[in-house]
Design a protein around this motif. Structure first.
Motif, mmCIF file in Angstrom:
data_model
loop_
_atom_site.group_PDB
_atom_site.id
_atom_site.type_symbol
_atom_site.label_atom_id
_atom_site.label_comp_id
_atom_site.label_asym_id
_atom_site.label_seq_id
_atom_site.Cartn_x
_atom_site.Cartn_y
_atom_site.Cartn_z
ATOM 1 N N GLN A 1 51.695 33.422 11.098
ATOM 2 C CA GLN A 1 52.118 32.245 10.186
ATOM 3 C C GLN A 1 50.466 31.732 9.932
ATOM 4 N N TYR A 2 49.377 31.856 10.850
ATOM 5 C CA TYR A 2 48.201 31.542 10.346
ATOM 6 C C TYR A 2 47.686 32.263 9.336
ATOM 7 N N LEU A 3 47.736 33.698 9.550
ATOM 8 C CA LEU A 3 47.468 34.501 8.459
ATOM 9 C C LEU A 3 47.993 34.290 7.103
ATOM 10 N N ILE A 4 49.306 33.992 7.105
ATOM 11 C CA ILE A 4 49.860 33.625 5.843
ATOM 12 C C ILE A 4 49.428 32.679 5.041
ATOM 13 N N GLU A 5 49.089 31.528 5.962
ATOM 14 C CA GLU A 5 48.977 30.266 5.472
ATOM 15 C C GLU A 5 47.238 30.194 4.996
ATOM 16 N N HIS A 6 46.269 31.128 5.638
ATOM 17 C CA HIS A 6 45.025 31.041 5.209
ATOM 18 C C HIS A 6 44.184 32.452 5.085
ATOM 19 N N ILE A 7 45.426 33.168 4.145
ATOM 20 C CA ILE A 7 44.920 34.493 4.038
ATOM 21 C C ILE A 7 43.369 34.970 3.627
ATOM 22 N N THR A 8 42.988 34.021 2.524
ATOM 23 C CA THR A 8 41.716 34.398 1.738
ATOM 24 C C THR A 8 40.624 33.986 2.921
ATOM 25 N N GLU A 9 40.638 33.163 3.879
ATOM 26 C CA GLU A 9 39.629 33.011 4.880
ATOM 27 C C GLU A 9 39.967 33.914 6.058
ATOM 28 N N ALA A 10 40.993 33.988 6.461
ATOM 29 C CA ALA A 10 41.515 34.586 7.700
ATOM 30 C C ALA A 10 41.354 36.044 7.514
ATOM 31 N N ALA A 11 41.193 36.689 6.441
ATOM 32 C CA ALA A 11 41.229 38.129 6.491
ATOM 33 C C ALA A 11 39.749 38.579 6.687
ATOM 34 N N PHE A 12 38.645 37.632 6.702
ATOM 35 C CA PHE A 12 37.397 38.169 6.790
ATOM 36 C C PHE A 12 36.794 37.509 8.174
ATOM 37 N N LEU A 13 37.699 37.409 9.202
ATOM 38 C CA LEU A 13 37.414 36.801 10.300
ATOM 39 C C LEU A 13 37.132 37.981 11.460
ATOM 40 N N SER A 14 36.372 37.711 12.448
ATOM 41 C CA SER A 14 36.286 38.887 13.518
ATOM 42 C C SER A 14 37.509 38.445 14.310
ATOM 43 N N ILE A 15 37.864 39.364 15.234
ATOM 44 C CA ILE A 15 38.788 39.070 16.157
ATOM 45 C C ILE A 15 38.636 38.034 17.095
ATOM 46 N N THR A 16 37.590 37.750 17.376
ATOM 47 C CA THR A 16 37.208 36.648 18.322
ATOM 48 C C THR A 16 37.477 35.388 17.566
ATOM 49 N N ASP A 17 36.984 35.220 16.240
ATOM 50 C CA ASP A 17 37.062 34.145 15.530
ATOM 51 C C ASP A 17 38.614 33.648 15.262
ATOM 52 N N LEU A 18 39.356 34.652 14.966
ATOM 53 C CA LEU A 18 41.023 34.630 14.521
ATOM 54 C C LEU A 18 41.230 34.162 16.020
ATOM 55 N N ALA A 19 40.926 34.705 17.046
ATOM 56 C CA ALA A 19 41.940 34.174 18.283
ATOM 57 C C ALA A 19 41.436 32.854 18.551
ATOM 58 N N ASP A 20 40.286 32.346 18.162
ATOM 59 C CA ASP A 20 39.845 31.110 18.465
ATOM 60 C C ASP A 20 40.710 30.119 17.449
ATOM 61 N N ARG A 21 40.805 30.323 16.154
ATOM 62 C CA ARG A 21 41.563 29.730 15.405
ATOM 63 C C ARG A 21 42.913 29.355 15.588
ATOM 64 N N VAL A 22 43.643 30.675 16.137
ATOM 65 C CA VAL A 22 44.985 30.530 16.521
ATOM 66 C C VAL A 22 45.411 29.694 17.838
ATOM 67 N N GLY A 23 44.110 30.018 18.688
ATOM 68 C CA GLY A 23 44.475 29.305 20.117
ATOM 69 C C GLY A 23 45.037 30.573 21.064
#
Length: 317
Positions: A61-83
């Motif tokens: 759901q996070y990727l769908i809602e924030h695709i243009t930003e989330a696609a360029f996150l590191s695995i660490t940053d994505l995990a932090d954003r989603v919790g």
């Protein structure tokens, strides 16, 4: 009895609603140019197949809602954003068919760059009200791309048309959309039953619909998604009814229970959500229902126009 105005050929002229039903048929074989599938639809198709855990659904759901930003996150940053944990992101990538997060991110970046190239990410917004309108325009553009292939809408509309009775379910904030659909569907369908109360009231109505010969329920589930909607959908399925769902995302427990899901974005920039795209989606299913039985549609619309004229339901304009 209403004396219909005749056209030059001597046949009764259709009412405005009848004319619209005839002119806007989506099953007439008319086709438009190829239209690119929206980034949101591509992501839903990517994530909708596998059985995802609740944590994995949060990532999707996070990727769908924030695709243009989330696609360029590191695995660490994505995990932090989603919790979630980094291993959870890795397991998610594997669950949706990739060798690891780098491979998934490469696909996400391809989708995100396509969205940016289409001008969807950057819109000139001068105030919050205009921003809300811009967001709804994007939702409608995504829905337009989804309609490039109308076969799914046409097929489900035909099956809804054949279900007698046809039950429309919408609880809490979703009740307004359900009421709109039911009001219009009654013009072209002989037995439409509206359920806007949950609990045992919904339970009784769904069981009665099935016992009366109904085969389908059309449910609306808008955010915040009500627990009683999920319960009612499960009751419908257990009773032997099939469920078509109009909602905001193709992921989640309510969508998992549905036989057919139509996912459209909702406007969330204001205090209360707006529903431009779900409203158009509902109108498209109504159109498919009218197309499925043109003779019945015409007869029922003519009968209604006569009654409306006789009792002066509407102002003359």
């Amino acid at each position: 009895m209403l004396s219909l105005v005749e056209d030059k050929g001597g046949a009764p002229a259709p009412s405005p609603q009848q004319a619209r039903a005839q002119a806007s048929a989506i099953t007439s074989g008319r086709t438009g140019p190829e239209t690119e599938v929206s980034p949101t639809s591509r992501l839903r198709a990517l994530f909708d197949g596998p059985q995802l855990s609740p944590g994995q659904r949060r990532i999707a759901q996070y990727l769908i809602e924030h695709i243009t930003e989330a696609a360029f996150l590191s695995i660490t940053d994505l995990a932090d954003r989603v919790g979630v944990s980094q291993p959870s992101v890795t397991r998610f990538a594997a669950a949706v068919g990739f060798s690891g997060y780098p491979a998934l991110r490469e696909r996400l970046q391809s989708i995100a760059l396509g969205a940016l190239a289409g001008g969807q990410a950057e819109v000139n917004r001068s105030n919050e009200l205009q921003a809300a309108v811009d967001a709804e325009i994007e939702n409608l553009e995504n829905l337009r791309r989804d309609f490039a292939d109308p076969d799914h809408v046409i097929d489900v509309g035909r099956q809804l048309s054949q279900s007698t009775p046809l039950t429309i379910l919408g609880l809490r904030i979703s009740a307004s959309l359900a009421e709109y659909f039911a009001y219009a569907a009654r013009r072209v369908h002989p037995d439409v039953r509206l359920v806007t109360r949950g609990g045992s009231v919904a339970y009784d109505a769904l069981l009665q619909s099935r016992e009366a010969g109904g085969t389908w329920v059309l449910a609306f589930s808008m955010p915040r998604h009500a627990q009683e909607t999920l319960t009612a959908v499960r009751v419908a399925r257990s009773a032997g009814l099939k469920v078509a769902l109009i909602t905001d995302l193709a992921l989640g427990p309510v969508a998992d229970e549905a036989d057919a899901t139509f996912a459209t974005g909702t406007g969330s920039r204001l205090v209360f959500d707006s529903y431009a795209a779900p409203g158009v989606m509902a109108a498209a299913l109504l159109q498919a229902m009218t197309d499925a039985g043109p003779e019945r549609t015409q007869a029922r619309l003519e009968e209604y126009e006569q009654i409306a004229e006789q009792h002066q339901f509407f102002l003359r304009e």
